[in-house]
Scaffold this motif. Sequence first.
Motif, PDB file in Angstrom:
ATOM      1  N   UNK A   3       0.862  -1.161   0.062  1.00  0.00           N
ATOM      2  CA  UNK A   3      -0.157   0.128  -0.200  1.00  0.00           C
ATOM      3  C   UNK A   3       0.926   1.141  -0.032  1.00  0.00           C
ATOM      4  N   UNK A   4       0.834   1.895  -1.165  1.00  0.00           N
ATOM      5  CA  UNK A   4       1.663   3.144  -1.211  1.00  0.00           C
ATOM      6  C   UNK A   4       0.759   4.485  -1.100  1.00  0.00           C
ATOM      7  N   UNK A  28      -3.521   4.683  -1.852  1.00  0.00           N
ATOM      8  CA  UNK A  28      -3.972   5.936  -0.923  1.00  0.00           C
ATOM      9  C   UNK A  28      -3.538   7.171  -1.225  1.00  0.00           C
ATOM     10  N   UNK A  29      -4.332   8.284  -1.426  1.00  0.00           N
ATOM     11  CA  UNK A  29      -3.991   9.624  -2.001  1.00  0.00           C
ATOM     12  C   UNK A  29      -4.122  10.620  -0.820  1.00  0.00           C
ATOM     13  N   UNK A  45     -10.957  16.180  -6.243  1.00  0.00           N
ATOM     14  CA  UNK A  45     -12.032  15.106  -5.680  1.00  0.00           C
ATOM     15  C   UNK A  45     -12.848  14.612  -6.915  1.00  0.00           C
ATOM     16  N   UNK A  46     -13.316  15.760  -7.776  1.00  0.00           N
ATOM     17  CA  UNK A  46     -13.991  15.388  -8.907  1.00  0.00           C
ATOM     18  C   UNK A  46     -13.035  14.573 -10.135  1.00  0.00           C
ATOM     19  N   UNK A  47     -12.035  14.833 -10.185  1.00  0.00           N
ATOM     20  CA  UNK A  47     -11.099  13.867 -11.146  1.00  0.00           C
ATOM     21  C   UNK A  47     -10.858  12.433 -10.559  1.00  0.00           C
ATOM     22  N   UNK A  61      -8.429   8.101   0.401  1.00  0.00           N
ATOM     23  CA  UNK A  61      -8.188   9.420   0.647  1.00  0.00           C
ATOM     24  C   UNK A  61      -7.579   9.754   2.217  1.00  0.00           C
ATOM     25  N   UNK A  62      -6.447  10.235   2.223  1.00  0.00           N
ATOM     26  CA  UNK A  62      -5.886  11.070   3.699  1.00  0.00           C
ATOM     27  C   UNK A  62      -5.912  12.440   3.359  1.00  0.00           C
TER      28      UNK A  62
END
Length: 92
Positions: A3-4, A28-29, A45-47, A61-62
Motif C-alpha cells: 500500500x503506497x 492511498x492519495x 476530488x472530481x477527477x 483518501x488521507x
Amino acid sequence: MPQIIVSLWPATTSPEILKELYNQWVRILRLNFTHETKESVVVKMAIIHQVEEDFWIKFYLVMDLEWPSIRTGKLDRPRQYKKGDIFKCIIK
C-alpha cells in the motif's frame, strides 16, 4: 499487496497519472490542506471520483490537516511560547 501513499500535486492529478499510480500499487492519495484551497480540492476530488468510476477502481483518501500556525516572517530573536501565553500581534 503493498500500500503506497502518494501526495497529490498538480502533476499527479490527471486521470492518466492516477490510473498509472493505481497500476503501480498506489491505493492511498494524500491531500495536503496546508497548500490547498477549497476550489482545488473540489477539482481534485472530481477527477479522483471520475477515474474510480471510469476504471472501476477505488482509492482511499488521507486529508492532512495542519495544526494552527502563525507565519511571522523574520523575528529579531527566537521566541518560545507555551499554552496560555498571551502576546500582541501588530499587523503592519
